[in-house]
Design an enzyme around this catalytic site. Structure first.
Site, PDB file in Angstrom:
ATOM      1  N   GLY A   8       0.811  -1.206   0.000  1.00 14.30           N
ATOM      2  CA  GLY A   8       0.000   0.000   0.000  1.00 14.30           C
ATOM      3  C   GLY A   8       0.844   1.255   0.000  1.00 14.30           C
ATOM      4  N   ASN A   9       0.180   2.403  -0.077  1.00 11.23           N
ATOM      5  CA  ASN A   9       0.889   3.669  -0.162  1.00 11.23           C
ATOM      6  C   ASN A   9       1.606   4.040   1.122  1.00 11.23           C
ATOM      7  OD1 ASN A   9       0.161   4.835  -2.889  1.00 11.23           O
ATOM      8  ND2 ASN A   9      -1.871   4.372  -2.109  1.00 11.23           N
ATOM      9  N   ALA A 108      -6.670  -3.485  -6.497  1.00  8.27           N
ATOM     10  CA  ALA A 108      -6.583  -4.886  -6.093  1.00  8.27           C
ATOM     11  C   ALA A 108      -7.003  -5.079  -4.647  1.00  8.27           C
ATOM     12  CB  ALA A 108      -5.154  -5.384  -6.290  1.00  8.27           C
ATOM     13  N   ASP A 109      -6.647  -4.148  -3.765  1.00  6.69           N
ATOM     14  CA  ASP A 109      -7.001  -4.293  -2.352  1.00  6.69           C
ATOM     15  C   ASP A 109      -8.507  -4.321  -2.155  1.00  6.69           C
ATOM     16  OD1 ASP A 109      -7.070  -1.649  -3.229  1.00  6.69           O
ATOM     17  OD2 ASP A 109      -6.459  -0.810  -1.292  1.00  6.69           O
TER      18      ASP A 109
END
Length: 258
Positions: A8-9, A108-109
């Protein structure tokens, strides 16, 4: 064993699964400056510190919303774990119908959370994923992904406040305040962030329920889920590693269709 990785970011969530059970989770700060060797050494170090043998990892299944880091992480897995990661995307054959205008835009998450909810919880459901952004995603009967809503994450909201209001000092951490009426600047900031964000989340859930014309199962996940979700009567379950469980189910399904 399976290593699941949700890139993730803000964070990289990792989970080690054995016989379908999550036996060891980790959360790492996302760092675009790290190279493949640094991530590889970190993976080995984490596993050894947790008493796990990296040589026992048979598969890696990963999802990423950070394209700049995806190849670096995959290279680390290939070199240090001797595993070529299987990538899971919203367009993979996950058994989820994307009933939205542009399926290619679904992260996708979000698809993996929908898959995990389909396998683990009563439908319809709303997933509240607390991360860099807070995503509210709706999964209808039969595992149909209906869409959802995005809100700025609570950390982003706090950072923006301090950047624009020069007289306010950053909080050391966000936590549940003792009262809504703050008696000093720090308490006022805590109250506004915490109860304001809690109210925003709950109103969104209520509005989604109105549009569904049904009471959904509300599942909170993500690194900050334990901060707000326990204090909302609308949240039915807190599952911090829901996305990793989605990767487990995605790996099972993708292997079956490879």
């Amino acid at each position: 064993m399976l290593l699941a990785a949700d890139i993730g970011n803000t964070e990289i969530a990792l989970g080690l699964f054995q016989n379908g059970r999550l036996i060891q989770p980790w959360r790492l700060r996302t760092d675009l400056n790290k190279n493949a060797d640094e991530y590889g050494a970190l993976l080995i170090s984490l596993m050894q510190a947790g008493g796990q043998d990296p040589k026992r990892i048979e598969r890696v299944c990963a999802a990423s919303v950070v394209p700049a880091l995806t190849q670096t992480f995959f290279q680390a897995c290939a070199q240090y774990l001797r595993c070529e990661p299987r990538i899971a995307t919203a367009e993979s054959n996950l058994g989820i119908q994307l009933d939205v205008d542009n399926p290619s835009e679904v992260g996708a998450d979000r698809a993996l959370n929908a898959l995990a909810v389909l396998r683990l919880y009563p439908l319809p459901a709303v997933v509240v994923d607390f991360g860099t952004a807070t995503n509210l995603d709706v999964v209808g009967e039969g595992g149909v992904f209906r869409g959802g809503a995005f809100m700025p994450g609570i950390q982003i909201s706090m950072d923006a406040l301090f950047q624009k209001a020069s007289m306010l000092k950053p909080l050391e951490k966000i936590e549940k305040p003792k009262r809504a009426i703050g008696r000093n600047t720090s308490e006022c900031i805590q109250s506004g962030l915490y109860y304001g964000y809690l109210g925003q989340m709950e109103r969104m859930i209520e509005r989604i329920a109105e549009e569904l014309d049904a009471k959904p199962t509300v599942v909170a996940t993500g690194g900050l889920s334990s901060l707000l979700a326990p204090h909302s009567e609308l949240v039915d379950a807190i599952d911090p590693y829901l996305t990793l469980k989605g990767l487990l189910f995605a790996d099972e399904r993708l292997r079956g269709h490879s």
